[in-house]
Design a protein around this motif. Structure first.
Motif, PDB file in Angstrom:
ATOM      1  N   ASP A  91       0.993  -1.542   0.227  1.00  0.00           N
ATOM      2  CA  ASP A  91       0.551  -0.391   0.225  1.00  0.00           C
ATOM      3  C   ASP A  91       1.223   1.582   0.273  1.00  0.00           C
ATOM      4  OD1 ASP A  91      -2.758  -1.247   0.308  1.00  0.00           O
ATOM      5  OD2 ASP A  91      -1.907  -1.419   2.368  1.00  0.00           O
TER       6      ASP A  91
ATOM      7  N   SER B   3       1.891   1.613  -3.664  1.00  0.00           N
ATOM      8  CA  SER B   3       0.916   1.781  -4.400  1.00  0.00           C
ATOM      9  C   SER B   3       0.594   3.302  -4.150  1.00  0.00           C
ATOM     10  CB  SER B   3      -0.121   1.099  -4.105  1.00  0.00           C
ATOM     11  OG  SER B   3      -1.416   1.790  -4.632  1.00  0.00           O
TER      12      SER B   3
ATOM     13  N   THR C 130       1.233   5.735  -7.037  1.00  0.00           N
ATOM     14  CA  THR C 130      -0.025   6.689  -7.853  1.00  0.00           C
ATOM     15  C   THR C 130       0.220   8.478  -7.541  1.00  0.00           C
ATOM     16  OG1 THR C 130      -1.647   5.094  -6.944  1.00  0.00           O
ATOM     17  CG2 THR C 130      -2.365   7.060  -7.434  1.00  0.00           C
TER      18      THR C 130
END
Length: 492
Positions: free
Chosen positions: A311, A314, A318
């Protein structure tokens, strides 16, 4: 509708040629070979096989992408003009065959693509190496190998290592992950009688072999020990996981997000110090220490179901993509000013999504040294007149906070209440520093250095006396402290 029958010639000589492929090649349909440089071709020629090949494209083409696209286009053109044909490739049609993938991905009106039989080199290679692919097998192209594609935990086969220059690039890429002397296996012409060659060599010798050609494959066994895996980023993740395990390190198991907070700051300052020193080896070490804090927080979060290290990756990826539209989207930035403007625009859009009417404090970055953040918060409030009018008022506030702290200590002091009052006192001191346009962070560091210098003077006096610290009363230490102050004042 014309049909392009795609078949595989297997990994070696005619003994490895699938019967279905053999029968189709004997059917009389036109045969096109990706390359005639394959052990089975000469044997089929002796039986009367006629064919055309795309070898001329390798001789004249500049990039493999263009060559394989040209092959697919030529096959479609021939099928449309003359009807059914056979396209024969080495090995299996669906293993390391880009020209076949180009045909399968294209929409070709009036032409059907049929995948026929073939035996991959993977089968005989696995048999020679005596490995089971179910344990994990990674097949990579040596002409486009990157260290990001490597997984040192599984069996790795690298195909398309057809010349020494490619072997050299493969070696250097592998050395990013594997030890230089790691034992690898080089296989050539597997399953070709009289030509097969299999040798085990240390990795650094890969490009020293003088018999590498288009039938060469490199095998890298999985790394086994923690010591060998230290260059694998996921090994660090696993080590932190092991440290937090029930049978891991007692200190690591006890840590929480809150207890680690000071270490994150400490390691960040260590990184900054290494940069200031321009000591790049030290910087490498300190970046590792800072990364450890990231991994510890991610592991703790995973244990409590908050988030995982993936996460974290990520969120980072992003955000980087979103805030660089000039790199990953259609926006244009010709210089640093343009890039910064785009970055700020995306950040503003993010803030607007988070809150329809942002607070005056929304522009204050709460991440940073506490004294600096406190000053920034006070400045933001002062912009709308929420501030003290004069220094006297600030001094009164400091006295008020000091009195509240004394009152709390006079009772049975509660730790949290004491911490709150101390925090209020420090915040008020920052206000006083701001009124005098001083940097509270720099002032505290200056005071700390001054204390350190004086303490070292006292320490020298204690050592020169031949006594230990316990032999000095508080009054005697005060005398030494005042002497140190005077000595340093004269020196400065």
């Amino acid at each position: 509708m014309a049909v392009i029958h795609i078949v595989g010639l297997g990994p070696g000589d005619k003994t490895g040629l699938p019967m279905g492929t053999y029968q189709l090649l004997k059917s009389g349909l036109p045969v096109v070979l990706r390359t005639c440089f394959h052990p089975v071709v000469a044997q089929l020629e002796s039986e009367g096989l006629t064919y055309t090949s795309f070898d001329h494209l390798y001789e004249n083409g500049e990039a493999f992408e263009e060559i394989y696209a040209a092959m697919a286009n030529a096959l479609v053109t021939q099928a449309k003009a003359n009807g059914d044909l056979i396209y024969a490739v080495p090995g299996h049609p669906l293993v390391a065959e880009q020209s076949v993938q180009n045909l399968l991905q294209a929409e070709i009106p009036g032409v059907e693509v049929n995948i026929g039989p073939g035996q991959s080199f993977l089968d005989v290679t696995a048999a020679r190496l005596r490995i089971d692919p179910i344990d994990g097998l990674l097949l990579l192209d040596g002409t486009s190998l990157t260290d990001a594609a490597l997984n040192a935990h599984v069996h790795t086969l690298i195909a398309q290592v057809y010349q020494t220059s490619i072997a050299a690039e493969v070696k250097l890429t592998l050395m990013e992950v594997y030890p230089d002397d790691y034992e690898i296996t080089v296989l050539r012409a597997v399953a070709v009688e009289g030509q097969e060659r299999i040798v085990q060599i240390p990795l650094y010798e890969l490009d020293r072999l003088d018999w590498i050609d288009h039938l060469t494959t490199v095998y890298v066994p999985p790394l086994q020990s923690r010591e060998q895996l230290v260059r694998d980023p996921w090994q660090a993740v696993q080590i932190v996981r092991d440290l937090r395990a029930p049978d891991g390190c007692p200190w690591d198991r006890e840590q929480t997000h809150e207890s680690l907070r000071k270490y994150v700051l400490e390691e960040a300052y260590e990184v900054a110090s290494a940069i200031d020193e321009q000591d790049w080896d030290h910087l490498c070490e300190e970046l590792g220490d800072l990364l450890l804090q990231v991994l510890l927080h991610a592991q703790i979060a995973e244990e409590y179901g908050e988030f995982t290290v993936r996460d974290v990756f990520s969120e980072l990826s992003t955000k980087l993509i979103r805030r660089h539209p000039h790199v990953f989207a259609s926006s244009v930035a010709t210089d640093v000013t343009d890039a910064n403007a785009l970055w700020d625009a995306v950040k503003r859009a993010e803030k607007e999504e988070e809150a329809e009417s942002p607070s005056l404090m929304a522009g204050v970055k709460m991440a940073g040294p506490a004294l600096m953040v406190a000053a920034d918060v006070q400045k933001a409030a002062a912009k709308v007149g929420f501030d003290f009018k004069q220094v006297k008022d600030v001094l009164e506030k400091i006295k008020e906070e000091m009195n509240e702290l004394e009152a709390e200590l006079a009772t049975q002091p509660h730790q949290r209440a004491v911490e709150e009052e101390l925090g209020d006192l420090l915040f008020s001191c920052v206000n006083l520093a701001r009124f005098f346009k001083c940097d509270a962070e720099a002032l505290l560091m200056q005071a700390t250095r001054k204390f350190t210098a004086r303490f070292e003077q006292v320490e020298m006096q204690v050592k020169s006396s031949g006594k230990n610290w316990g032999a000095f009363t508080s009054e005697a230490l005060d005398v030494l402290w005042n002497q140190a102050k005077i000595a340093l004042m004269r020196k400065n």
